[in-house]
Design a protein around this motif. Sequence first.
Motif, PDB file in Angstrom:
ATOM      1  N   ASN A 234       0.827  -1.211   0.000  1.00  0.00           N
ATOM      2  CA  ASN A 234       0.000   0.000   0.000  1.00  0.00           C
ATOM      3  C   ASN A 234       0.862   1.263   0.000  1.00  0.00           C
ATOM      4  OD1 ASN A 234      -2.568  -1.159  -0.077  1.00  0.00           O
ATOM      5  ND2 ASN A 234      -2.651  -1.415   2.149  1.00  0.00           N
ATOM      6  N   LYS A 235       1.941   1.225   0.733  1.00  0.00           N
ATOM      7  CA  LYS A 235       2.812   2.398   0.850  1.00  0.00           C
ATOM      8  C   LYS A 235       3.439   2.768  -0.487  1.00  0.00           C
ATOM      9  CE  LYS A 235       6.752   4.134   3.541  1.00  0.00           C
ATOM     10  NZ  LYS A 235       7.730   3.801   4.605  1.00  0.00           N
ATOM     11  N   ILE A 236       4.028   1.792  -1.168  1.00  0.00           N
ATOM     12  CA  ILE A 236       4.678   2.148  -2.430  1.00  0.00           C
ATOM     13  C   ILE A 236       3.644   2.403  -3.533  1.00  0.00           C
ATOM     14  CG2 ILE A 236       6.792   0.940  -1.802  1.00  0.00           C
ATOM     15  CD1 ILE A 236       6.037  -1.243  -3.833  1.00  0.00           C
ATOM     16  N   TYR A 237       2.459   1.810  -3.390  1.00  0.00           N
ATOM     17  CA  TYR A 237       1.365   2.138  -4.316  1.00  0.00           C
ATOM     18  C   TYR A 237       0.995   3.617  -4.162  1.00  0.00           C
ATOM     19  CZ  TYR A 237      -3.378   2.438  -6.195  1.00  0.00           C
ATOM     20  OH  TYR A 237      -4.499   2.824  -6.883  1.00  0.00           O
ATOM     21  N   GLY A 238       0.896   4.090  -2.930  1.00  0.00           N
ATOM     22  CA  GLY A 238       0.545   5.486  -2.672  1.00  0.00           C
ATOM     23  C   GLY A 238       1.572   6.469  -3.189  1.00  0.00           C
ATOM     24  N   ASN A 239       2.798   6.005  -3.387  1.00  0.00           N
ATOM     25  CA  ASN A 239       3.860   6.866  -3.912  1.00  0.00           C
ATOM     26  C   ASN A 239       4.117   6.638  -5.407  1.00  0.00           C
ATOM     27  OD1 ASN A 239       4.413   8.208  -1.468  1.00  0.00           O
ATOM     28  ND2 ASN A 239       5.696   6.521  -0.761  1.00  0.00           N
ATOM     29  N   ASN A 240       3.168   5.971  -6.082  1.00  0.00           N
ATOM     30  CA  ASN A 240       3.224   5.779  -7.540  1.00  0.00           C
ATOM     31  C   ASN A 240       4.413   4.947  -8.002  1.00  0.00           C
ATOM     32  OD1 ASN A 240       0.883   7.050  -8.460  1.00  0.00           O
ATOM     33  ND2 ASN A 240       1.833   9.065  -8.345  1.00  0.00           N
ATOM     34  N   ARG A 241       4.801   3.957  -7.200  1.00  0.00           N
ATOM     35  CA  ARG A 241       5.909   3.083  -7.624  1.00  0.00           C
ATOM     36  C   ARG A 241       5.407   1.856  -8.396  1.00  0.00           C
ATOM     37  NH1 ARG A 241       8.370   7.585  -6.257  1.00  0.00           N
ATOM     38  NH2 ARG A 241       8.739   7.823  -4.019  1.00  0.00           N
TER      39      ARG A 241
END
Length: 336
Positions: A234-241
Amino acid sequence: MDEKTVKKGDSYELPKPTFTPDKGNVFAGWKVGDSTELKKAGDKIDISGDLTLTATWKDKTGTKPGEGGSPGQDKPNKPEEQIPGIKIRDHYTPTFPVYVTVPKTEKVEKAEEVPVSLETHKAYIAGYEDNTLRAEGNLTRAEAAAMVTRLAGLDLSDNTMPKFKDMQKNAWYFRYINAAVKAKMLDADNGMMRPNDKITRAEFAKMLAAIDKENSSVSKFDDIKGHRYEKEINKIYGNNRIEGYEDGSFRPDAYLTRAESAAFLNRMFNRIADKEAYAGLEDKLAKFKDFDASKWYYDEMVEATNSHELTRRGKASDKYGRVYEKWTRILPSDVK
């Protein structure tokens, strides 16, 4: 007419004369500075410095501007007739100055030269001895640790053997495993680090999340609920990775490919190659016999396999927030 003040660089519309000419004369036009060309009322001129406008008159009989009386006939001198601020003699055509001035306090600033900022991107993926890239092949956990810790600029000075049961003596990856464990990128299970096992997409998400910025996003993926690394995904999804697949899944336990790792890392570290970026340098790019330019990952792997010097193409960015590059030269690559 009154003195006029106009800002330097502005245009000024020539006015209609407001004074009354001598009987028999009509307004012929404005003389601008030292120019001999006459401008008519309503014309616009650009102001670049102090300037005097002179109203020129002609008599109604059709004589040329600046001439008085009949052709070839001089008029006798008369005493000066005083008009406020202007002296007029009858033996020449009267003129009426209008002053357009630039404020003396105004300064013209020299345009500041903005230095071009050069960056260097080092290659982080190498080909194999048989000159293949194997972009759709997989990565081991040790290889992933080496890529991420190098790109993140972590301290790699600790080359002692990590304290896990499955470490091979004098293995090449000690420094990278040590740095990754210290940064909480990798987890061991029952004392086993599994450096030579293929890394999964979720495990790689865990590595990136350890150095990515915090956010409160929840991904759209329907197959990560309750997963060990749900929070990190979820974290890296939220940062567009990451984006996931067209069917809405992330496939957290699928093995990560080399191409996918390049896509994730390029998004995270503001690295973006496209054809405009490396235009003119195509013949100097790293070549691999299995490298297919039609694949979705082609430019991502070009970025990952070529060390290069670059500038940024303005402030325009792609959907991941990466600012477009312009490569200035290809540098020697030394990926170990």
